[in-house]
Write an enzyme that holds these catalytic residues in place. Structure first.
Site, PDB file in Angstrom:
ATOM      1  N   GLU A 212       0.883  -1.174   0.000  1.00  0.00           N
ATOM      2  CA  GLU A 212       0.000   0.000   0.000  1.00  0.00           C
ATOM      3  C   GLU A 212       0.917   1.220   0.000  1.00  0.00           C
ATOM      4  O   GLU A 212       1.422   1.619   1.048  1.00  0.00           O
ATOM      5  CB  GLU A 212      -0.890  -0.025   1.249  1.00  0.00           C
TER       6      GLU A 212
ATOM      7  N   CYS B 252      -2.063   9.492   2.482  1.00  0.00           N
ATOM      8  CA  CYS B 252      -1.590   8.862   1.231  1.00  0.00           C
ATOM      9  C   CYS B 252      -2.454   9.242   0.048  1.00  0.00           C
ATOM     10  O   CYS B 252      -1.953   9.340  -1.071  1.00  0.00           O
ATOM     11  CB  CYS B 252      -1.553   7.355   1.400  1.00  0.00           C
TER      12      CYS B 252
HETATM   13  P1  NAD Z   1       8.144   4.690   5.004  1.00  0.00           P
HETATM   14  O1  NAD Z   1       8.173   3.902   3.743  1.00  0.00           O
HETATM   15  O2  NAD Z   1       9.312   5.548   5.309  1.00  0.00           O
HETATM   16  O3  NAD Z   1       7.966   3.725   6.282  1.00  0.00           O
HETATM   17  C1  NAD Z   1       6.874   2.820   6.431  1.00  0.00           C
HETATM   18  C2  NAD Z   1       7.256   1.731   7.410  1.00  0.00           C
HETATM   19  O4  NAD Z   1       8.336   0.985   6.889  1.00  0.00           O
HETATM   20  C3  NAD Z   1       7.698   2.192   8.795  1.00  0.00           C
HETATM   21  O5  NAD Z   1       7.183   1.296   9.767  1.00  0.00           O
HETATM   22  C4  NAD Z   1       9.205   2.080   8.748  1.00  0.00           C
HETATM   23  O6  NAD Z   1       9.779   1.816   9.992  1.00  0.00           O
HETATM   24  C5  NAD Z   1       9.389   0.869   7.859  1.00  0.00           C
HETATM   25  N1  NAD Z   1      10.640   0.805   7.132  1.00  0.00           N
HETATM   26  C6  NAD Z   1      11.435   1.836   6.731  1.00  0.00           C
HETATM   27  N2  NAD Z   1      12.495   1.362   6.038  1.00  0.00           N
HETATM   28  C7  NAD Z   1      12.343   0.024   5.989  1.00  0.00           C
HETATM   29  C8  NAD Z   1      13.089  -1.031   5.387  1.00  0.00           C
HETATM   30  N3  NAD Z   1      14.198  -0.804   4.700  1.00  0.00           N
HETATM   31  N4  NAD Z   1      12.617  -2.291   5.517  1.00  0.00           N
HETATM   32  C9  NAD Z   1      11.478  -2.529   6.183  1.00  0.00           C
HETATM   33  N5  NAD Z   1      10.732  -1.592   6.770  1.00  0.00           N
HETATM   34  C10 NAD Z   1      11.163  -0.328   6.670  1.00  0.00           C
HETATM   35  O7  NAD Z   1       6.796   5.522   4.938  1.00  0.00           O
HETATM   36  P2  NAD Z   1       6.270   6.603   5.956  1.00  0.00           P
HETATM   37  O8  NAD Z   1       7.101   7.822   5.836  1.00  0.00           O
HETATM   38  O9  NAD Z   1       6.076   5.995   7.291  1.00  0.00           O
HETATM   39  O10 NAD Z   1       4.810   6.894   5.336  1.00  0.00           O
HETATM   40  C11 NAD Z   1       4.607   7.786   4.304  1.00  0.00           C
HETATM   41  C12 NAD Z   1       4.430   7.084   2.984  1.00  0.00           C
HETATM   42  O11 NAD Z   1       3.469   6.058   3.111  1.00  0.00           O
HETATM   43  C13 NAD Z   1       3.899   7.997   1.894  1.00  0.00           C
HETATM   44  O12 NAD Z   1       4.543   7.698   0.672  1.00  0.00           O
HETATM   45  C14 NAD Z   1       2.428   7.634   1.807  1.00  0.00           C
HETATM   46  O13 NAD Z   1       1.818   7.915   0.582  1.00  0.00           O
HETATM   47  C15 NAD Z   1       2.477   6.180   2.093  1.00  0.00           C
HETATM   48  N6  NAD Z   1       1.206   5.718   2.619  1.00  0.00           N
HETATM   49  C16 NAD Z   1       0.431   4.887   1.877  1.00  0.00           C
HETATM   50  C17 NAD Z   1      -0.802   4.485   2.363  1.00  0.00           C
HETATM   51  C18 NAD Z   1      -1.691   3.557   1.584  1.00  0.00           C
HETATM   52  O14 NAD Z   1      -2.616   3.031   2.186  1.00  0.00           O
HETATM   53  N7  NAD Z   1      -1.463   3.338   0.300  1.00  0.00           N
HETATM   54  C19 NAD Z   1      -1.234   4.914   3.604  1.00  0.00           C
HETATM   55  C20 NAD Z   1      -0.417   5.760   4.338  1.00  0.00           C
HETATM   56  C21 NAD Z   1       0.803   6.142   3.850  1.00  0.00           C
END
Ligand code: NAD
Length: 482
Positions: free
Chosen positions: A227, A261
């Site tokens: 997602e 998002c």
């Molecule tokens: P992010 O990708 O930085 O982090 C998301 C999660 O992944 C966190 O729990 C983080 O600790 C973990 N993570 C980070 N690096 C990782 C790695 N290398 N391996 C495994 N896990 C890792 O995203 P964010 O900044 O927390 O959220 C914002 C982003 O999420 C935006 O791009 C937004 O559009 C997207 N988003 C999408 C939805 C959806 O439902 N499609 C909903 C909310 C947010």
């Protein structure tokens, strides 16, 4: 594949990784002992989610607000508590129907056998959630996974540590560790989590991290639902009611200070309506938040790093001489990291704001000459998570819907297709893989197993060897009727 073959040797592991392994082994063992969770147990799990969400409402409101700097209380109630509870209630109401085997037609030559699709739990499901809706995006996938009869491990974001702790305690107050559990930790824990051989992994977060998650999961052939985010466009048609459209865009963009998002990322406005669109959004935002410095209704940017990134995107546009309209106090309070809604009028395409997902209250508004130009603009970028179209000309609407591919669409409003639990929610292309919510979530976390029940009157043996003239006759008959 055993967990350790895909990951580092036990001696090299951190305490957090060993805890992850312990819990995963515990859940796997529980799954092996009870691979099919009954209807009653699943209902009990959904009730637990409802209870723990409602019982911890105040704690979640406080924790999220402390993590953000300020998070509007009503946003937390609506987007975290109400959305989670209503999703769990919908699952509760429909679970019997979802769990039923689906009968499918059996072709004539295989009659009187019967064909069915029988949903089966996958086993142990991993959920990685982001910080922007830290309760909803951890618990809504858990609702779907538990409804489908799985065991669940959740890894929330390290950027909202108080909320992650509150979530961990809330889950632990209702669930045994081998049913549903939260694992806290930083990016290393996240990486170890993605290398764990779950039976399914749902990741919500950014596209670049999503790619890394998919690569790590591929080592175990763990199926993933991703997602992700992206640049979700708004198309305002010539036929749109500008006052209504701009009001709804202003709300969609300022909800959670744009850290959503599916927030509108940029607007494509008819050339002739550009000024009215800018004025309309500015006016609507002033009505929503008359004074963002003092109101607790306006949410803060989650961290100094995110705040600085957003500010520098605006500064880049300013340096390029682009017209900027800041709505609200120009000296928004830095300690609370409140950033006013900032409109960027008709910027060039080569600035950061037009190249990356904004994820904050900054809204570029571009002029286009025609619907076809809007379509070409959208198709020039990655497939977005959401698309919003405003207007009353149904032909123009259908042209945009048919010629663009986005995860989902709301017509004449922003955000709300997400809240329609009966619609699958997910992205397409760079904005995501797979979907959940409602029945689609149940199916995502189930093995939809095809089963053919042969009849004792089966005629298949008529085609067994030795092949004779009779076989040829039957074959020629079958080739006519099939
Ligand atoms: P992010 O990708 O930085 O982090 C998301 C999660 O992944 C966190 O729990 C983080 O600790 C973990 N993570 C980070 N690096 C990782 C790695 N290398 N391996 C495994 N896990 C890792 O995203 P964010 O900044 O927390 O959220 C914002 C982003 O999420 C935006 O791009 C937004 O559009 C997207 N988003 C999408 C939805 C959806 O439902 N499609 C909903 C909310 C947010």
């Amino acid at each position: 594949m055993a967990a350790d073959t895909a990951r580092t040797l036990d001696a090299d592991k951190t305490d957090g990784e060993r805890e992850l392994d312990r819990l995963f082994a515990l859940q796997k063992k529980a799954y092996a002992a009870t691979p099919f969770i009954s209807y009653d147990q699943r209902i009990a799990s959904l009730d637990k989610i409802i209870r723990l969400t409602e019982a911890n409402e105040e704690k979640f409101i406080e924790a999220i607000s402390a993590d953000f700097g300020n998070r509007a209380k009503h946003e937390t109630i609506i987007a975290e508590v109400v959305v989670t509870v209503s999703g769990a209630k919908l699952a509760r109401k429909n679970l019997k129907k979802w769990m039923r085997p689906r009968g499918v037609a059996t072709p004539i030559h295989m009659l009187p056998g019967k064909s069915r699709i029988e949903p089966q739990p996958l086993g142990v499901v991993g959920i990685i959630s982001p910080w922007n809706y830290p309760v909803q995006l951890a618990l809504a996938p858990a609702v779907a996974a538990l409804a489908a009869g799985n065991r669940v491990m959740i890894k929330p974001s390290e950027l909202t540590p108080r909320t992650s702790e509150a979530l961990r305690d809330a889950i632990a107050s209702e669930f045994a560790e081998d049913e549903c559990v939260v694992i806290t930790g930083g990016v290393e824990t996240g990486q170890a989590f993605t290398e764990t051989p779950f039976d399914h992994l749902l990741f919500t977060g950014s596209t670049p991290v999503g790619i890394r998650v998919a690569q790590a999961a591929a080592k175990n052939l763990t199926p993933v639902t991703l997602e992700l985010g992206g640049k979700s466009p708004v198309v305002i048609d010539e036929s749109a009611d500008i006052a209504a459209a701009t009001k709804s865009i202003a709300h969609g963009k300022t909800l959670n200070a744009g850290q959503t998002c599916v927030a509108p990322d940029y607007v494509l406005s008819p050339q002739s309506k550009l000024d009215a669109v800018v004025d309309g959004i500015a006016g609507a935002a002033r009505e929503l938040y008359p004074d963002i410095d003092t109101t607790s209704d306006y949410t803060s940017i989650v961290s100094d790093r995110h705040f600085a990134r957003l500010k520098s995107l605006v500064e880049e546009a300013r340096d390029r001489g682009v017209k900027i309209v800041e709505i609200g106090s120009a000296n928004a309070l830095h300690p609370q990291r409140k950033l006013p809604l900032t409109l960027i009028v008709d910027p060039p395409q080569d600035i950061g704001l037009m190249k990356e997902e904004i994820f904050g209250p900054i809204l570029p508004i571009l002029r286009v000459q025609s619907t076809d130009e809007a379509i070409a603009h959208i198709n020039g970028g990655d497939r977005p998570l959401a698309l919003y179209w405003y207007g009353s000309d149904n032909d123009a609407r259908d042209r945009v819907l048919q010629k663009t591919v986005s995860g989902g669409v709301t017509v004449n409003d922003a955000i709300w297709h997400v809240a329609q639990e009966n619609l699958p929610f997910g992205g397409v292309g760079k904005s995501g893989v797979g979907a959940y919510h409602g029945e689609s979530g149940f199916e995502t976390f189930s093995h939809m197993k095809p089963v053919f029940y042969q009849s004792k009157f089966a005629s298949g043996s008529l085609l067994h060897p030795p092949f004779t003239a009779r076989t040829d006759k039957i074959l020629s008959f079958l080739r006519k009727i099939l």
